[in-house]
Motif scaffolding. Structure first.
Motif, PDB file in Angstrom:
ATOM      1  N   VAL A 118       0.870  -1.175   0.000  1.00 49.53           N
ATOM      2  CA  VAL A 118       0.000   0.000   0.000  1.00 49.53           C
ATOM      3  C   VAL A 118       0.907   1.225   0.000  1.00 49.53           C
ATOM      4  CG1 VAL A 118      -1.718   1.281   1.312  1.00 49.53           C
ATOM      5  CG2 VAL A 118      -1.795  -1.205   1.283  1.00 49.53           C
ATOM      6  N   PRO A 119       0.707   2.165  -0.938  1.00 48.75           N
ATOM      7  CA  PRO A 119       1.515   3.379  -0.928  1.00 48.75           C
ATOM      8  C   PRO A 119       1.255   4.188   0.347  1.00 48.75           C
ATOM      9  CG  PRO A 119       0.102   3.286  -2.890  1.00 48.75           C
ATOM     10  CD  PRO A 119      -0.242   2.122  -2.026  1.00 48.75           C
ATOM     11  N   ALA A 120       2.316   4.577   1.021  1.00 49.57           N
ATOM     12  CA  ALA A 120       2.177   5.288   2.294  1.00 49.57           C
ATOM     13  C   ALA A 120       1.964   6.801   2.190  1.00 49.57           C
ATOM     14  CB  ALA A 120       3.401   5.019   3.155  1.00 49.57           C
ATOM     15  N   PRO A 121       2.330   7.472   1.092  1.00 46.61           N
ATOM     16  CA  PRO A 121       2.173   8.929   1.070  1.00 46.61           C
ATOM     17  C   PRO A 121       0.745   9.371   1.386  1.00 46.61           C
ATOM     18  CG  PRO A 121       3.478   8.245  -0.793  1.00 46.61           C
ATOM     19  CD  PRO A 121       2.963   6.986  -0.133  1.00 46.61           C
ATOM     20  N   ASN A 179      -5.408   4.003   7.981  1.00 44.81           N
ATOM     21  CA  ASN A 179      -5.609   4.211   6.545  1.00 44.81           C
ATOM     22  C   ASN A 179      -4.901   3.145   5.711  1.00 44.81           C
ATOM     23  OD1 ASN A 179      -7.329   6.468   6.675  1.00 44.81           O
ATOM     24  ND2 ASN A 179      -5.591   7.815   7.058  1.00 44.81           N
ATOM     25  N   ILE A 180      -3.715   2.733   6.136  1.00 44.06           N
ATOM     26  CA  ILE A 180      -2.998   1.675   5.426  1.00 44.06           C
ATOM     27  C   ILE A 180      -3.752   0.353   5.550  1.00 44.06           C
ATOM     28  CG2 ILE A 180      -0.903   0.254   5.492  1.00 44.06           C
ATOM     29  CD1 ILE A 180       0.635   2.877   6.062  1.00 44.06           C
ATOM     30  N   LEU A 181      -4.270   0.058   6.750  1.00 44.21           N
ATOM     31  CA  LEU A 181      -5.056  -1.161   6.934  1.00 44.21           C
ATOM     32  C   LEU A 181      -6.286  -1.152   6.031  1.00 44.21           C
ATOM     33  CD1 LEU A 181      -5.770  -3.804   8.385  1.00 44.21           C
ATOM     34  CD2 LEU A 181      -6.865  -2.406  10.158  1.00 44.21           C
ATOM     35  N   ARG A 182      -7.004  -0.041   6.008  1.00 42.39           N
ATOM     36  CA  ARG A 182      -8.207   0.051   5.175  1.00 42.39           C
ATOM     37  C   ARG A 182      -7.858  -0.160   3.696  1.00 42.39           C
ATOM     38  NH1 ARG A 182     -10.217   4.896   6.514  1.00 42.39           N
ATOM     39  NH2 ARG A 182     -11.549   3.999   8.086  1.00 42.39           N
ATOM     40  N   ALA A 183      -6.778   0.466   3.243  1.00 43.19           N
ATOM     41  CA  ALA A 183      -6.374   0.330   1.839  1.00 43.19           C
ATOM     42  C   ALA A 183      -5.938  -1.108   1.535  1.00 43.19           C
ATOM     43  CB  ALA A 183      -5.248   1.303   1.514  1.00 43.19           C
ATOM     44  N   GLY A 184      -5.231  -1.740   2.466  1.00 45.26           N
ATOM     45  CA  GLY A 184      -4.807  -3.122   2.258  1.00 45.26           C
ATOM     46  C   GLY A 184      -5.983  -4.080   2.191  1.00 45.26           C
ATOM     47  N   LEU A 185      -6.949  -3.898   3.079  1.00 52.07           N
ATOM     48  CA  LEU A 185      -8.138  -4.751   3.056  1.00 52.07           C
ATOM     49  C   LEU A 185      -8.939  -4.553   1.778  1.00 52.07           C
ATOM     50  CD1 LEU A 185      -9.302  -4.440   6.773  1.00 52.07           C
ATOM     51  CD2 LEU A 185      -8.219  -6.413   5.677  1.00 52.07           C
ATOM     52  N   ALA A 186      -8.990  -3.322   1.297  1.00 54.98           N
ATOM     53  CA  ALA A 186      -9.687  -3.047   0.039  1.00 54.98           C
ATOM     54  C   ALA A 186      -8.990  -3.749  -1.129  1.00 54.98           C
ATOM     55  CB  ALA A 186      -9.777  -1.550  -0.214  1.00 54.98           C
ATOM     56  N   ARG A 187      -7.666  -3.751  -1.107  1.00 58.35           N
ATOM     57  CA  ARG A 187      -6.921  -4.427  -2.182  1.00 58.35           C
ATOM     58  C   ARG A 187      -7.153  -5.935  -2.143  1.00 58.35           C
ATOM     59  NH1 ARG A 187      -1.689  -1.613  -4.145  1.00 58.35           N
ATOM     60  NH2 ARG A 187      -2.366   0.547  -4.052  1.00 58.35           N
TER      61      ARG A 187
END
Length: 75
Positions: A15-18, A61-69
């Protein structure tokens, strides 16, 4: 590390962190602004007023993005 997760039935997604620590974690808000980080460790959303530790907000936010992926990737 990915091969170990795969062998145990886990997944590794990048997941991109920026901007993750500048993005409001409240799903209904999601406001992104540099001003949401008034100090190194502080997060305060200018739009909805959510407050928290900046590292915790980034992790959420990283967790949410990872779960979405994971949810959107083919099996």
């Amino acid at each position: 590390m990915g091969y170990k997760l795969h062998g145990l039935g886990g997944w590794l997604r990048t997941v991109p962190a920026p901007y993750t620590s500048q993005t409001c974690p409240v799903p209904e808000c999601g406001h992104v602004n540099q001003a949401n980080r008034p100090r190194q460790t502080t997060f305060r959303c200018e739009r909805c007023g959510y407050e928290g530790h900046a590292d915790t907000v980034g992790a959420m936010n990283i967790l949410r993005a990872g779960l979405a992926r994971i949810a959107c990737s083919p099996v």
